[in-house]
Write a protein that holds these residues in place. Structure first.
Motif, PDB file in Angstrom:
ATOM      1  N   MET A 269       0.532  -1.589  -0.159  1.00 36.28           N
ATOM      2  CA  MET A 269      -0.082   0.014  -0.260  1.00 36.28           C
ATOM      3  C   MET A 269       0.802   1.750   0.084  1.00 36.28           C
ATOM      4  SD  MET A 269      -3.032  -0.821   2.903  1.00 36.28           S
ATOM      5  CE  MET A 269      -4.702  -1.984   2.092  1.00 36.28           C
ATOM      6  N   LEU A 270       1.916   1.010   0.045  1.00 39.93           N
ATOM      7  CA  LEU A 270       2.816   2.148   1.204  1.00 39.93           C
ATOM      8  C   LEU A 270       3.385   2.108  -0.416  1.00 39.93           C
ATOM      9  CD1 LEU A 270       4.334   4.364   2.239  1.00 39.93           C
ATOM     10  CD2 LEU A 270       6.402   3.119   2.652  1.00 39.93           C
ATOM     11  N   VAL A 271       3.583   1.871  -1.287  1.00 35.95           N
ATOM     12  CA  VAL A 271       3.583   1.845  -2.618  1.00 35.95           C
ATOM     13  C   VAL A 271       3.218   2.280  -3.397  1.00 35.95           C
ATOM     14  CG1 VAL A 271       5.105  -0.101  -5.003  1.00 35.95           C
ATOM     15  CG2 VAL A 271       6.085   0.116  -1.964  1.00 35.95           C
ATOM     16  N   ALA A 272       2.072   1.584  -3.104  1.00 37.25           N
ATOM     17  CA  ALA A 272       1.354   2.233  -3.968  1.00 37.25           C
ATOM     18  C   ALA A 272       0.472   3.846  -4.049  1.00 37.25           C
ATOM     19  CB  ALA A 272      -0.522   1.317  -4.345  1.00 37.25           C
TER      20      ALA A 272
ATOM     21  N   GLY B 272       1.327   6.481  -6.973  1.00 40.77           N
ATOM     22  CA  GLY B 272       0.221   7.124  -7.020  1.00 40.77           C
ATOM     23  C   GLY B 272       0.449   8.680  -6.920  1.00 40.77           C
ATOM     24  N   THR B 273       1.083   9.496  -5.972  1.00 43.84           N
ATOM     25  CA  THR B 273       1.558  10.462  -6.013  1.00 43.84           C
ATOM     26  C   THR B 273       2.532  10.751  -6.810  1.00 43.84           C
ATOM     27  OG1 THR B 273       1.337  10.014  -3.472  1.00 43.84           O
ATOM     28  CG2 THR B 273       2.316  11.934  -4.512  1.00 43.84           C
ATOM     29  N   LEU B 274       3.307  10.902  -7.125  1.00 47.02           N
ATOM     30  CA  LEU B 274       4.329  10.636  -8.462  1.00 47.02           C
ATOM     31  C   LEU B 274       3.314  10.525  -9.825  1.00 47.02           C
ATOM     32  CD1 LEU B 274       7.170  11.182  -9.570  1.00 47.02           C
ATOM     33  CD2 LEU B 274       6.958   8.128  -9.560  1.00 47.02           C
ATOM     34  N   PHE B 275       2.718   9.577 -10.038  1.00 45.20           N
ATOM     35  CA  PHE B 275       2.255   9.755 -11.091  1.00 45.20           C
ATOM     36  C   PHE B 275       0.644  10.407 -11.567  1.00 45.20           C
ATOM     37  CE2 PHE B 275       2.118   5.254 -11.155  1.00 45.20           C
ATOM     38  CZ  PHE B 275       3.667   5.557 -12.062  1.00 45.20           C
ATOM     39  N   PHE B 276       0.283  11.314 -10.127  1.00 47.93           N
ATOM     40  CA  PHE B 276      -0.896  12.373  -9.970  1.00 47.93           C
ATOM     41  C   PHE B 276       0.153  13.661 -10.371  1.00 47.93           C
ATOM     42  CE2 PHE B 276      -2.614  15.957  -7.932  1.00 47.93           C
ATOM     43  CZ  PHE B 276      -4.374  16.054  -8.420  1.00 47.93           C
ATOM     44  N   PHE B 277       1.508  13.951 -10.101  1.00 46.69           N
ATOM     45  CA  PHE B 277       1.503  15.046 -10.125  1.00 46.69           C
ATOM     46  C   PHE B 277       2.684  15.120 -11.149  1.00 46.69           C
ATOM     47  CE2 PHE B 277       6.609  16.833 -10.200  1.00 46.69           C
ATOM     48  CZ  PHE B 277       5.985  18.272  -9.715  1.00 46.69           C
TER      49      PHE B 277
ATOM     50  N   SER C  37      -2.813   2.281  -9.659  1.00 47.52           N
ATOM     51  CA  SER C  37      -1.695   2.609  -8.178  1.00 47.52           C
ATOM     52  C   SER C  37      -2.809   2.109  -7.238  1.00 47.52           C
ATOM     53  CB  SER C  37      -0.926   4.044  -8.214  1.00 47.52           C
ATOM     54  OG  SER C  37      -0.216   4.163  -8.809  1.00 47.52           O
ATOM     55  N   ALA C  38      -4.184   3.527  -8.053  1.00 45.37           N
ATOM     56  CA  ALA C  38      -5.334   2.540  -6.933  1.00 45.37           C
ATOM     57  C   ALA C  38      -6.137   1.510  -6.085  1.00 45.37           C
ATOM     58  CB  ALA C  38      -6.472   3.018  -7.570  1.00 45.37           C
TER      59      ALA C  38
END
Length: 76
Positions: A23-26, A30-35, A45-46
């Protein structure tokens, strides 16, 4: 801290650690891909986040949870 042998483990089991790492990797991805504005990978990632929960549940059911027969708590 409790010195009781009946301590439930508080997440110190292989099932909990595996679920949290996935979950931490996800969340990190997800944060990186959102940025980086990559919505398809944010949704992937979700999905990985959900997989982490399922893996943790499955491992706990297989005996690797805090009260599982394949888990032996370590003494501190």
């Amino acid at each position: 801290m409790s010195d009781s042998i009946d301590d439930p483990g508080h997440g110190h089991s292989p099932a909990a650690w595996t679920a949290v790492v996935i979950m931490l990797v996800a969340v990190t991805l997800g944060t990186l891909f959102f940025f980086l504005d990559m919505p398809a990978l944010v949704w992937a990632s979700a999905g990985l986040l959900a997989v982490g929960g399922i893996v943790g549940w499955a491992m706990a059911r297989a005996g690797y949870g805090a009260h599982g027969d394949k888990y032996t708590p370590k003494q501190h």
